[in-house]
Design a protein around this motif. Structure first.
Motif, short mmCIF file in Angstrom:
data_model
loop_
_atom_site.label_atom_id
_atom_site.label_comp_id
_atom_site.label_asym_id
_atom_site.label_seq_id
_atom_site.Cartn_x
_atom_site.Cartn_y
_atom_site.Cartn_z
N CYS A 87 6.10 3.83 -1.91
CA CYS A 87 5.43 4.79 -2.79
C CYS A 87 4.06 5.11 -2.19
N VAL A 88 3.86 6.35 -1.78
CA VAL A 88 2.64 6.78 -1.10
C VAL A 88 1.73 7.49 -2.09
N ASP A 89 0.48 7.04 -2.15
CA ASP A 89 -0.45 7.58 -3.15
C ASP A 89 -0.60 9.10 -3.06
N VAL A 90 -0.86 9.61 -1.84
CA VAL A 90 -1.14 11.05 -1.72
C VAL A 90 0.11 11.91 -1.91
N LEU A 91 1.27 11.29 -1.93
CA LEU A 91 2.51 12.02 -2.18
C LEU A 91 2.98 11.82 -3.62
N GLY A 92 2.08 11.34 -4.47
CA GLY A 92 2.42 11.16 -5.88
C GLY A 92 3.47 10.11 -6.13
N GLY A 93 3.55 9.12 -5.24
CA GLY A 93 4.53 8.05 -5.39
C GLY A 93 5.80 8.25 -4.60
N ASP A 125 -7.80 7.69 7.03
CA ASP A 125 -7.49 6.29 6.77
C ASP A 125 -7.81 5.87 5.34
N GLY A 126 -8.91 6.35 4.82
CA GLY A 126 -9.32 5.92 3.48
C GLY A 126 -8.44 6.42 2.36
N HIS A 127 -7.50 7.30 2.69
CA HIS A 127 -6.62 7.87 1.65
C HIS A 127 -5.15 7.63 1.96
N ARG A 128 -4.88 6.61 2.77
CA ARG A 128 -3.49 6.34 3.17
C ARG A 128 -2.92 5.14 2.41
N GLY A 129 -3.39 4.95 1.18
CA GLY A 129 -2.88 3.85 0.36
C GLY A 129 -1.41 4.06 -0.01
N ALA A 130 -0.70 2.94 -0.09
CA ALA A 130 0.72 2.98 -0.44
C ALA A 130 1.14 1.59 -0.89
N HIS A 131 2.29 1.50 -1.50
CA HIS A 131 2.83 0.18 -1.82
C HIS A 131 4.34 0.21 -1.74
N PHE A 132 4.89 -0.94 -1.41
CA PHE A 132 6.32 -1.15 -1.53
C PHE A 132 6.59 -1.63 -2.95
N ALA A 133 7.64 -1.11 -3.58
CA ALA A 133 8.04 -1.53 -4.92
C ALA A 133 9.49 -2.00 -4.87
N CYS A 134 9.79 -3.02 -5.65
CA CYS A 134 11.15 -3.54 -5.70
C CYS A 134 11.50 -3.91 -7.13
N ALA A 135 12.67 -3.51 -7.57
CA ALA A 135 13.26 -3.99 -8.82
C ALA A 135 14.48 -4.81 -8.47
N LEU A 152 4.05 -4.76 -3.20
CA LEU A 152 3.22 -5.14 -2.06
C LEU A 152 2.30 -3.96 -1.74
N GLU A 153 1.01 -4.15 -1.99
CA GLU A 153 0.04 -3.08 -1.75
C GLU A 153 -0.38 -3.06 -0.28
N GLY A 154 -0.68 -1.87 0.21
CA GLY A 154 -1.11 -1.77 1.59
C GLY A 154 -1.62 -0.38 1.94
N THR A 155 -1.75 -0.15 3.23
CA THR A 155 -2.13 1.15 3.75
C THR A 155 -1.17 1.53 4.87
#
Length: 212
Positions: A87-93, A125-135, A152-155
């Motif tokens: 899920c990429v922040d700048v892509l709305g998830g 770089d400062g706007h490349r936040g993302a996370h892996f999500a798992c259910a 799992l939060e990351g960039t």
């Protein structure tokens, strides 16, 4: 296909993982085995006659439950499934639940990764936040179900790095790390990953419902 066993005392000794991805089977088997459940863990490739389930849910949890219930019904055994993605922040998830088929070809890791990197190539770089999500979901043949989640939060890196893991592992750098998920050892990755967190949370649920 007929259920594998009509004996409720025998069936729970085998737990079926609803995936044919060899890397994921190995990863999930290691995570669940560490919990000492005392169950035989097999992948869906042990049942090649069972068709893959269409992931028609709108959330990771819905898709995980769809897969777990389908396999439990088909085998007569307890089944575990997960659905996960990036899920990429700048892509709305996004890509989210479409992570495995982001490029239009399901399971083409390289094409998916290349497309995503192209889409965010001009993001600083400062706007490349993302996370892996798992259910992660557990479904029993009698219809009982439970689902838990992990993150799992990351960039995101600008270029892939590392040869381990699969999917988007080569571009996600976990917070507090200098390496991507693909540069971590399997043990290091399992300790912090979204999938590791979800399945460690599911382990006591398996023990509770199966008495293992």
């Amino acid at each position: 296909m007929q259920p594998e066993s009509a004996d409720p005392a025998a069936a729970p000794r085998r737990l079926v993982l609803a995936t044919r991805n060899a890397g994921k089977v190995t990863e999930l088997r290691a995570i669940l085995s560490e919990a000492g459940l005392g169950l035989e863990l097999v992948g869906a490739d042990a049942y090649p006659e069972i068709p893959d389930v269409k992931e028609t849910g709108t959330t990771f949890a819905e898709n995980a439950l769809l897969k777990a219930h389908a396999l439990a019904r088909a085998t007569g055994l307890p089944a575990v499934a997960d659905d996960s993605g990036l899920c990429v922040d700048v892509l709305g998830g996004a890509p989210g639940i479409f992570s495995a088929r982001w490029s239009g070809r399901h399971g083409d890791d390289r094409a998916n990764l290349d497309l995503l990197l192209a889409q965010i190539s001009d993001i600083a770089d400062g706007h490349r936040g993302a996370h892996f999500a798992c259910a992660a979901a557990l479904a029993l043949p009698d219809g009982r179900e439970r689902v838990v989640e992990g993150r799992l939060e990351g960039t995101l890196r600008h270029e892939p790095a590392g040869s381990g893991g699969f999917g988007y592992d080569p571009i996600l750098q976990p917070l507090g790390e200098t390496r991507t998920c693909a540069e971590l050892s399997p043990e290091e990755k399992n300790a912090i990953s979204h999938r590791g967190k979800a399945f460690r949370a599911l382990a006591p649920v398996v023990r509770e419902l199966l008495g293992s």
